[in-house]
Structure formats: C-alpha cells, structure tokens
Design a protein around this motif. Structure first.
Motif, mmCIF file in Angstrom:
data_model
loop_
_atom_site.group_PDB
_atom_site.id
_atom_site.type_symbol
_atom_site.label_atom_id
_atom_site.label_comp_id
_atom_site.label_asym_id
_atom_site.label_seq_id
_atom_site.Cartn_x
_atom_site.Cartn_y
_atom_site.Cartn_z
ATOM 1 N N SER A 79 0.824 -1.213 0.000
ATOM 2 C CA SER A 79 0.000 0.000 0.000
ATOM 3 C C SER A 79 0.858 1.262 0.000
ATOM 4 C CB SER A 79 -0.931 0.016 1.207
ATOM 5 O OG SER A 79 -1.782 -1.095 1.183
ATOM 6 N N ALA A 80 1.892 1.265 0.815
ATOM 7 C CA ALA A 80 2.769 2.435 0.877
ATOM 8 C C ALA A 80 3.479 2.648 -0.455
ATOM 9 C CB ALA A 80 3.790 2.272 1.996
ATOM 10 N N SER A 81 3.912 1.578 -1.095
ATOM 11 C CA SER A 81 4.592 1.742 -2.386
ATOM 12 C C SER A 81 3.627 2.240 -3.453
ATOM 13 C CB SER A 81 5.257 0.434 -2.818
ATOM 14 O OG SER A 81 4.298 -0.539 -3.154
ATOM 15 N N LYS A 82 2.384 1.758 -3.440
ATOM 16 C CA LYS A 82 1.389 2.241 -4.406
ATOM 17 C C LYS A 82 1.084 3.718 -4.174
ATOM 18 C CE LYS A 82 0.541 -1.134 -7.066
ATOM 19 N NZ LYS A 82 0.885 -1.053 -8.467
ATOM 20 N N LEU A 83 0.926 4.101 -2.905
ATOM 21 C CA LEU A 83 0.646 5.497 -2.574
ATOM 22 C C LEU A 83 1.794 6.394 -3.031
ATOM 23 C CD1 LEU A 83 -1.214 7.531 -1.111
ATOM 24 C CD2 LEU A 83 0.062 7.015 0.970
ATOM 25 N N ALA A 84 3.027 5.935 -2.803
ATOM 26 C CA ALA A 84 4.203 6.733 -3.146
ATOM 27 C C ALA A 84 4.395 6.869 -4.650
ATOM 28 C CB ALA A 84 5.450 6.125 -2.516
ATOM 29 N N THR A 85 3.969 5.886 -5.426
ATOM 30 C CA THR A 85 4.207 5.942 -6.865
ATOM 31 C C THR A 85 3.082 6.605 -7.640
ATOM 32 O OG1 THR A 85 3.309 3.703 -7.144
ATOM 33 C CG2 THR A 85 5.694 3.913 -6.910
ATOM 34 N N ARG A 86 1.959 6.866 -7.017
ATOM 35 C CA ARG A 86 0.820 7.418 -7.765
ATOM 36 C C ARG A 86 0.801 8.932 -7.849
ATOM 37 N NH1 ARG A 86 -4.289 3.482 -7.409
ATOM 38 N NH2 ARG A 86 -3.115 1.616 -7.877
ATOM 39 N N ALA A 92 5.263 12.311 -0.810
ATOM 40 C CA ALA A 92 5.592 13.159 0.340
ATOM 41 C C ALA A 92 5.075 12.549 1.639
ATOM 42 C CB ALA A 92 5.009 14.557 0.141
ATOM 43 N N VAL A 93 3.879 11.970 1.608
ATOM 44 C CA VAL A 93 3.308 11.342 2.806
ATOM 45 C C VAL A 93 4.158 10.148 3.234
ATOM 46 C CG1 VAL A 93 1.338 10.002 3.652
ATOM 47 C CG2 VAL A 93 0.952 12.133 2.429
ATOM 48 N N VAL A 94 4.498 9.290 2.281
ATOM 49 C CA VAL A 94 5.280 8.094 2.598
ATOM 50 C C VAL A 94 6.691 8.483 3.063
ATOM 51 C CG1 VAL A 94 6.309 5.997 1.630
ATOM 52 C CG2 VAL A 94 3.947 6.588 1.090
ATOM 53 N N ALA A 95 7.330 9.414 2.346
ATOM 54 C CA ALA A 95 8.672 9.857 2.738
ATOM 55 C C ALA A 95 8.648 10.521 4.112
ATOM 56 C CB ALA A 95 9.233 10.818 1.695
ATOM 57 N N GLY A 96 7.626 11.315 4.388
ATOM 58 C CA GLY A 96 7.503 11.940 5.709
ATOM 59 C C GLY A 96 7.320 10.911 6.803
ATOM 60 N N GLY A 97 6.511 9.893 6.533
ATOM 61 C CA GLY A 97 6.331 8.818 7.510
ATOM 62 C C GLY A 97 7.614 8.059 7.772
ATOM 63 N N LEU A 98 8.363 7.792 6.706
ATOM 64 C CA LEU A 98 9.646 7.095 6.875
ATOM 65 C C LEU A 98 10.647 7.955 7.642
ATOM 66 C CD1 LEU A 98 9.980 5.436 3.361
ATOM 67 C CD2 LEU A 98 9.510 4.298 5.531
ATOM 68 N N ALA A 99 10.684 9.241 7.346
ATOM 69 C CA ALA A 99 11.580 10.142 8.070
ATOM 70 C C ALA A 99 11.210 10.195 9.553
ATOM 71 C CB ALA A 99 11.531 11.536 7.457
ATOM 72 N N ALA A 100 9.913 10.243 9.843
ATOM 73 C CA ALA A 100 9.473 10.241 11.242
ATOM 74 C C ALA A 100 9.883 8.953 11.941
ATOM 75 C CB ALA A 100 7.957 10.425 11.309
ATOM 76 N N LYS A 101 9.767 7.825 11.261
ATOM 77 C CA LYS A 101 10.155 6.539 11.849
ATOM 78 C C LYS A 101 11.653 6.491 12.122
ATOM 79 C CE LYS A 101 9.890 2.064 12.765
ATOM 80 N NZ LYS A 101 10.242 1.761 14.129
#
Length: 124
Positions: A79-86, A92-101
């Motif tokens: 799901s995260a990869s689909k969200l990031a590629t669309r 930005a949402v996925v990258a921000g979540g990864l940065a927060a993690k």
C-alpha cells in the motif's frame, strides 16, 4: 510522392510487419513483459533487503526477518509503495512517515544509551 513502408513499422491499419517480439499479439507481449519485470524486481528487492540487513544482523536472523514477513506487513508495504508511486503528494506522505520513523528509532537508541550511561554511572 508516396511513402514507402519500412519493415517492422506499423501500417495505417495497425497491423505490424516483422517483429522481434515473442508474440504477434501485443497483449501477450505486455503480459510477458509484466511477468519478467515483476519477477526481476522481486529478485532484486530480496537481494537488496538481504544485503542491507546482513550488515546489521547475522545471515540466519536476516533471512528469517525477510522471509518471515506476515500478511499485514506485506499489505502495508504494498500500500505504501502504491501510494508513493501514484502522486507527488503520496510520495511526500510516505517519505515523511519514513523520516518520522527514522527519527523515532534514533531517539529511542539515544535514550537507551543515556539510560545505560546513567545506570552505569550510578553503580560505580
């Protein structure tokens, strides 16, 4: 002046001439390409994951971590990869979540080091 057809080019009717593709049916060629690309991507992903984790964990533990991924984890990653590629916003949402993690993990590690240092100083 009449245009000459070059071999291998599509005619005005959409029918192709000689082709190096495996099938004369374009849909079949797309399916073949999709299977090959997904398979190669999957193999590359596994090798990359093992290479990244092996530097931090021993080989057996890294293998179990990668191969023992559950259904929920797999669906979340998909799901995260689909969200990031669309869309750029999804990326930005996925990258921000990864940065927060990453920041959260680093903070936990630093806190554990501080506690260990403080606990070690109090025993002396």
């Amino acid at each position: 002046m009449a245009r000459r057809k070059s071999p291998g080019k599509r005619s005005d009717t959409g029918v192709s001439g000689t082709s190096r593709l495996p099938s004369p049916d374009p849909v079949t060629n797309l399916v073949i390409a999709d299977i090959v690309l997904r398979g190669a991507g999957s193999l590359l992903r596994r090798k990359l994951e093992k290479g990244l984790i092996t530097g931090q964990l021993d080989g057996d533990k890294a293998r179990r971590l990668i191969e023992g991924r559950g259904m929920v984890s797999s669906v979340a990653l998909w799901s995260a990869s689909k969200l990031a590629t669309r869309s750029p916003a999804g990326l930005a949402v996925v990258a921000g979540g990864l940065a927060a993690k990453v920041l959260y993990d680093r903070g936990k590690r630093l806190e554990a080091k501080r506690r260990a240092r403080k606990h070690g100083d109090s025993e002396s």
